[in-house]
Scaffold this motif. Sequence first.
Motif, short mmCIF file in Angstrom:
data_model
loop_
_atom_site.label_atom_id
_atom_site.label_comp_id
_atom_site.label_asym_id
_atom_site.label_seq_id
_atom_site.Cartn_x
_atom_site.Cartn_y
_atom_site.Cartn_z
N PRO A 1 6.75 5.02 -2.37
CA PRO A 1 5.42 5.36 -2.96
C PRO A 1 5.15 4.59 -4.42
N CYS A 2 3.92 4.81 -4.70
CA CYS A 2 3.44 3.87 -5.98
C CYS A 2 3.74 4.69 -7.24
N GLY A 3 3.36 4.23 -8.31
CA GLY A 3 3.97 4.64 -9.76
C GLY A 3 3.34 5.89 -10.12
N ILE A 4 2.00 6.04 -9.43
CA ILE A 4 1.39 7.37 -9.56
C ILE A 4 2.10 8.53 -8.84
N CYS A 5 2.37 8.12 -7.68
CA CYS A 5 3.14 9.38 -6.78
C CYS A 5 4.31 9.66 -7.33
N THR A 6 5.14 8.75 -7.95
CA THR A 6 6.44 9.06 -8.14
C THR A 6 6.19 9.44 -9.94
N GLU B 1 0.88 -1.29 0.03
CA GLU B 1 -0.11 -0.01 0.07
C GLU B 1 0.87 1.09 -0.02
N CYS B 2 0.72 2.35 -0.84
CA CYS B 2 1.33 3.41 -0.88
C CYS B 2 1.22 4.29 0.41
N GLN B 3 2.22 4.52 1.00
CA GLN B 3 1.99 5.29 2.28
C GLN B 3 1.55 6.76 2.12
N THR B 4 1.81 7.19 0.79
CA THR B 4 1.21 8.62 0.48
C THR B 4 -0.03 8.63 -0.04
N CYS B 5 -0.50 7.62 -0.91
CA CYS B 5 -1.90 7.93 -1.47
C CYS B 5 -2.84 6.94 -0.97
N GLY B 6 -2.28 5.68 -0.80
CA GLY B 6 -3.16 4.67 -0.41
C GLY B 6 -3.54 3.72 -1.43
#
Length: 198
Positions: free
Chosen positions: A67-72, A55-60
């Motif tokens: 962080p996930c591919g979208i956040c990065t 689970e991405c700790q930034t966006c869930g």
Amino acid sequence: MASQEIEALSSALARLPGLGPRSARRAVLWLVKHREQALPALLEALAAVSETLVECQTCGNVDTSDPCGICTDPRRDARSLCVVEEVADVWALDRARLFPGRYHVLGGRLSALDGIGPEDLNLAALLARVEEGGVDEVVLAMNATLEGQTTAHYIAERLEAFPLRVTQLAHGLPVGGELDYLDEGTLAQALRARRPVG
Ligand SMILES: [Zn+2]
């Protein structure tokens, strides 16, 4: 009477959302029949998911990295945040790259009936992201259900203190409509016609 192994697989599958005991049994029979073509790929996919999903700790969001591919993704507009109820909603919106910004997954919706309050949602993390600055717009993309709309209003109120534009999906959404079930055209239209919360 099926063997113990088949019973075990059936009851494991029957716990999946959308599957009951009958469809689970049908799935198992299908797998037995197609085991040579279907089973290796399924086993490989299950193992990969079990080993790598986080689970991405930034966006869930759920992805293979945190962080996930979208956040990065540097091509995405970090000033625009789209808040959704579930991870499936991120995937629905992102299937056709409908939203150029980033996401925030609440992990549910406010529900007095189910005893789900603000503290049960991934809300503190959203407020922390906004507080950090650099966000110009928050798009509230809740489901067009009573609980979804209640949640959107609650979040809009919590965001009032911040200097940003809070919008929500246009009411072209069918009442009771869940994002995950909408076709891309309807979703794109609702997003394009998003309007200030008021
Ligand atoms: Zn993320």
